[in-house]
Design a protein around this motif. Structure first.
Motif, PDB file in Angstrom:
ATOM      1  N   GLY A  58     -13.430  62.001  44.018  1.00 18.25           N
ATOM      2  CA  GLY A  58     -13.950  60.718  43.545  1.00 18.25           C
ATOM      3  C   GLY A  58     -13.123  59.548  44.026  1.00 18.25           C
ATOM      4  N   THR A  82     -13.718  59.148  47.800  1.00 17.51           N
ATOM      5  CA  THR A  82     -15.051  58.614  48.064  1.00 17.51           C
ATOM      6  C   THR A  82     -15.134  57.132  47.736  1.00 17.51           C
ATOM      7  N   CYS A  83     -14.584  56.736  46.598  1.00 17.50           N
ATOM      8  CA  CYS A  83     -14.615  55.318  46.216  1.00 17.50           C
ATOM      9  C   CYS A  83     -13.812  54.460  47.193  1.00 17.50           C
ATOM     10  N   THR A  84     -12.694  54.968  47.667  1.00 15.37           N
ATOM     11  CA  THR A  84     -11.896  54.224  48.640  1.00 15.37           C
ATOM     12  C   THR A  84     -12.655  54.071  49.949  1.00 15.37           C
ATOM     13  N   LYS A 114     -15.446  51.509  49.451  1.00 14.80           N
ATOM     14  CA  LYS A 114     -14.926  50.142  49.365  1.00 14.80           C
ATOM     15  C   LYS A 114     -14.490  49.617  50.732  1.00 14.80           C
ATOM     16  N   LEU A 155     -18.555  47.469  45.477  1.00 17.29           N
ATOM     17  CA  LEU A 155     -17.517  47.651  44.456  1.00 17.29           C
ATOM     18  C   LEU A 155     -16.794  46.346  44.132  1.00 17.29           C
ATOM     19  N   ARG A 178     -19.463  50.175  36.889  1.00 19.19           N
ATOM     20  CA  ARG A 178     -19.035  50.082  38.282  1.00 19.19           C
ATOM     21  C   ARG A 178     -17.562  49.719  38.403  1.00 19.19           C
ATOM     22  N   PHE A 194     -15.389  52.736  39.219  1.00 16.30           N
ATOM     23  CA  PHE A 194     -15.316  53.098  40.630  1.00 16.30           C
ATOM     24  C   PHE A 194     -14.411  52.127  41.398  1.00 16.30           C
ATOM     25  N   TRP A 195     -14.396  50.863  40.982  1.00 14.64           N
ATOM     26  CA  TRP A 195     -13.489  49.890  41.595  1.00 14.64           C
ATOM     27  C   TRP A 195     -12.036  50.302  41.345  1.00 14.64           C
ATOM     28  N   ALA A 205     -11.112  53.216  43.525  1.00 15.49           N
ATOM     29  CA  ALA A 205     -10.863  52.762  44.895  1.00 15.49           C
ATOM     30  C   ALA A 205      -9.513  52.078  44.994  1.00 15.49           C
TER      31      ALA A 205
END
Length: 79
Positions: A26, A29-31, A34, A41, A48, A51-52, A55
């Motif tokens: 996770g 993926t978020c990084t 972004k 993000l 949301r 997820f920020w 990242a």
């Protein structure tokens, strides 16, 4: 009546190894999202915002996240 005798049938919430794998994937993926799509993000609060934050962890702790991903990959392959 169907009974499961396999004790390895657990979700990621109850198996710590799987939970760590899901968290690391996770963060990675978020990084990635972004870096390539920063508009997705931008929101820092709410659902949301989670997820920020993931990242942000991936950006700031990228060497440690990379080491964690490497260790997880080795442990999945060999153990």
């Amino acid at each position: 009546m169907l009974i499961f005798y396999c004790w390895d049938f657990q979700s990621a919430l109850f198996n710590f190894h799987s939970f760590l794998t899901v968290v690391l994937l996770g963060i990675c993926t978020c990084t990635y999202v972004k870096m390539h799509f920063p508009a997705l993000l931008e929101q820092r609060t709410g659902f949301r915002g989670f997820f920020w934050k993931a990242a942000r962890i991936g950006e700031r702790l990228s060497p440690w996240v990379a080491v964690g991903c490497l260790k997880m990959g080795v442990s999945i392959i060999f153990f």
